[in-house]
Scaffold this motif. Structure first.
Motif, PDB file in Angstrom:
ATOM      1  N   SER A 129       0.832  -1.206   0.000  1.00  0.00           N
ATOM      2  CA  SER A 129       0.000   0.000   0.000  1.00  0.00           C
ATOM      3  C   SER A 129       0.865   1.255   0.000  1.00  0.00           C
ATOM      4  N   GLN A 130       1.980   1.231   0.733  1.00  0.00           N
ATOM      5  CA  GLN A 130       2.883   2.380   0.755  1.00  0.00           C
ATOM      6  C   GLN A 130       3.532   2.603  -0.606  1.00  0.00           C
ATOM      7  N   LEU A 131       3.937   1.526  -1.246  1.00  0.00           N
ATOM      8  CA  LEU A 131       4.548   1.646  -2.575  1.00  0.00           C
ATOM      9  C   LEU A 131       3.522   2.093  -3.608  1.00  0.00           C
ATOM     10  N   ALA A 132       2.306   1.588  -3.486  1.00  0.00           N
ATOM     11  CA  ALA A 132       1.251   1.990  -4.422  1.00  0.00           C
ATOM     12  C   ALA A 132       1.005   3.495  -4.334  1.00  0.00           C
ATOM     13  N   ALA A 133       1.003   4.021  -3.114  1.00  0.00           N
ATOM     14  CA  ALA A 133       0.810   5.463  -2.939  1.00  0.00           C
ATOM     15  C   ALA A 133       2.006   6.240  -3.456  1.00  0.00           C
TER      16      ALA A 133
ATOM     17  N   THR B  76       0.071   4.110  -8.183  1.00  0.00           N
ATOM     18  CA  THR B  76      -0.372   2.968  -8.969  1.00  0.00           C
ATOM     19  C   THR B  76      -1.167   2.018  -8.075  1.00  0.00           C
ATOM     20  N   SER B  77      -1.563   0.888  -8.632  1.00  0.00           N
ATOM     21  CA  SER B  77      -2.370  -0.073  -7.877  1.00  0.00           C
ATOM     22  C   SER B  77      -1.486  -1.059  -7.119  1.00  0.00           C
ATOM     23  N   ARG B  78      -2.081  -1.691  -6.114  1.00  0.00           N
ATOM     24  CA  ARG B  78      -1.343  -2.705  -5.367  1.00  0.00           C
ATOM     25  C   ARG B  78      -1.022  -3.917  -6.245  1.00  0.00           C
TER      26      ARG B  78
ATOM     27  N   VAL C 262       2.179  -3.099  -7.952  1.00  0.00           N
ATOM     28  CA  VAL C 262       3.263  -3.207  -6.982  1.00  0.00           C
ATOM     29  C   VAL C 262       3.588  -4.665  -6.702  1.00  0.00           C
ATOM     30  N   ARG C 263       2.547  -5.481  -6.555  1.00  0.00           N
ATOM     31  CA  ARG C 263       2.736  -6.897  -6.257  1.00  0.00           C
ATOM     32  C   ARG C 263       3.547  -7.585  -7.360  1.00  0.00           C
ATOM     33  N   LYS C 264       3.296  -7.194  -8.599  1.00  0.00           N
ATOM     34  CA  LYS C 264       4.049  -7.749  -9.729  1.00  0.00           C
ATOM     35  C   LYS C 264       5.519  -7.345  -9.643  1.00  0.00           C
ATOM     36  N   ALA C 265       5.784  -6.097  -9.292  1.00  0.00           N
ATOM     37  CA  ALA C 265       7.165  -5.635  -9.163  1.00  0.00           C
ATOM     38  C   ALA C 265       7.891  -6.368  -8.043  1.00  0.00           C
ATOM     39  N   LEU C 266       7.201  -6.556  -6.922  1.00  0.00           N
ATOM     40  CA  LEU C 266       7.804  -7.270  -5.795  1.00  0.00           C
ATOM     41  C   LEU C 266       8.074  -8.730  -6.142  1.00  0.00           C
ATOM     42  N   GLN C 267       7.173  -9.320  -6.908  1.00  0.00           N
ATOM     43  CA  GLN C 267       7.375 -10.697  -7.323  1.00  0.00           C
ATOM     44  C   GLN C 267       8.617 -10.816  -8.200  1.00  0.00           C
TER      45      GLN C 267
END
Length: 244
Positions: free
Chosen positions: A32-36, A40-42, A45-50
């Motif tokens: 949520s912090q990265l999305a803000a 962008t959307s979570r 972000v989840r794809k980037a973290l993966q």
């Protein structure tokens, strides 16, 4: 999902980790912090973290978040038969071996199956932790047939068993079959290693043979997940008269 945005997040954080701006063990912001921060959307972000996880930059711990991995991992060769001391001499790091056990014991059912002997037959068992720069991150469990290795002096267990086997017993060690897997940590792993919050461990099993093909040693080497990468070199076989 915006590919440019998740690629940007990935490139941004991989660059920070590689440069040392984000050090090993540091927790990175939540989804949520990265999305803000990136507007962008979570999901993006989840794809980037993966991608960061898949490429060895971060480790995701359920319920705790994502943490930076040590990108300067210690390289262990997969092919070839090399002792820990020989690897350690190449690392140039502060290393200590802690011997927990060095004794003749009845063979357990699982080890007897791996050494192809009867259960409860005696075997030499050596259990050692490898401490690198103040952290115990490898647990080596070695089993030797006493018919080949009648004893293992304490000094050899603390230094190099292979130097003793080859230099004193004059054994001709030839080859090993290796199996590598990722498994859940055991209570023994937790007791003897510095595992922090890691729930899994890399296990390398070696079946070591002499030049006459006799299997005489079984080794289980248990490595903390974040500290090692296993390297190999492979060359594709050339087919005569058929260029690549």
């Amino acid at each position: 999902m915006n590919k440019n945005i998740y690629s940007h997040i990935y490139n941004d954080y991989s660059a920070r980790i590689q440069s040392g701006q984000l050090q090993a063990g540091k927790k990175i912001p939540s989804e949520s912090q990265l999305a803000a921060a990136y507007s962008t959307s979570r999901e993006t972000v989840r794809k980037a973290l993966q991608m960061l996880s898949e490429n060895g930059y971060i480790h995701k711990i359920k319920g705790k978040g994502s943490f930076v991995l040590d990108t300067q991992r210690l390289n262990f060769p997969v092919s070839g038969l090399i002792s820990f001391k020989e690897v350690a001499d190449q690392l140039g790091r502060s290393i200590r071996t802690i011997v927990y056990e060095n004794s003749l014991v009845p063979c357990s059912s699982s080890v007897s199956q791996r050494l192809l002997i009867r259960e409860n037959e005696p075997v030499w068992k050596v259990v050692r932790a490898r401490e690198i720069e103040g952290e115990k991150i490898i647990l080596d469990k070695d089993y030797f047939l006493p018919s080949v290795v009648p004893s293992i002096p304490a000094a050899a267990a603390e230094d190099s068993i292979y130097e003793y086997l080859e230099g004193q017993l004059h054994l001709r060690i030839s080859y090993a079959k290796k199996e590598i897997s990722v498994e859940e940590v055991t209570s023994e792993d937790r007791l003897l290693l510095d595992l922090h919050d890691y729930q899994h461990i890399v296990v390398v099993r070696n079946y070591v043979h002499l030049v006459d093909t006799q299997l005489f040693q079984y080794t289980e080497s248990r490595h903390r997940l974040d500290k090692f990468q296993f390297v190999d070199f492979a060359r594709r076989a050339q087919i005569e008269g058929n260029p690549l």
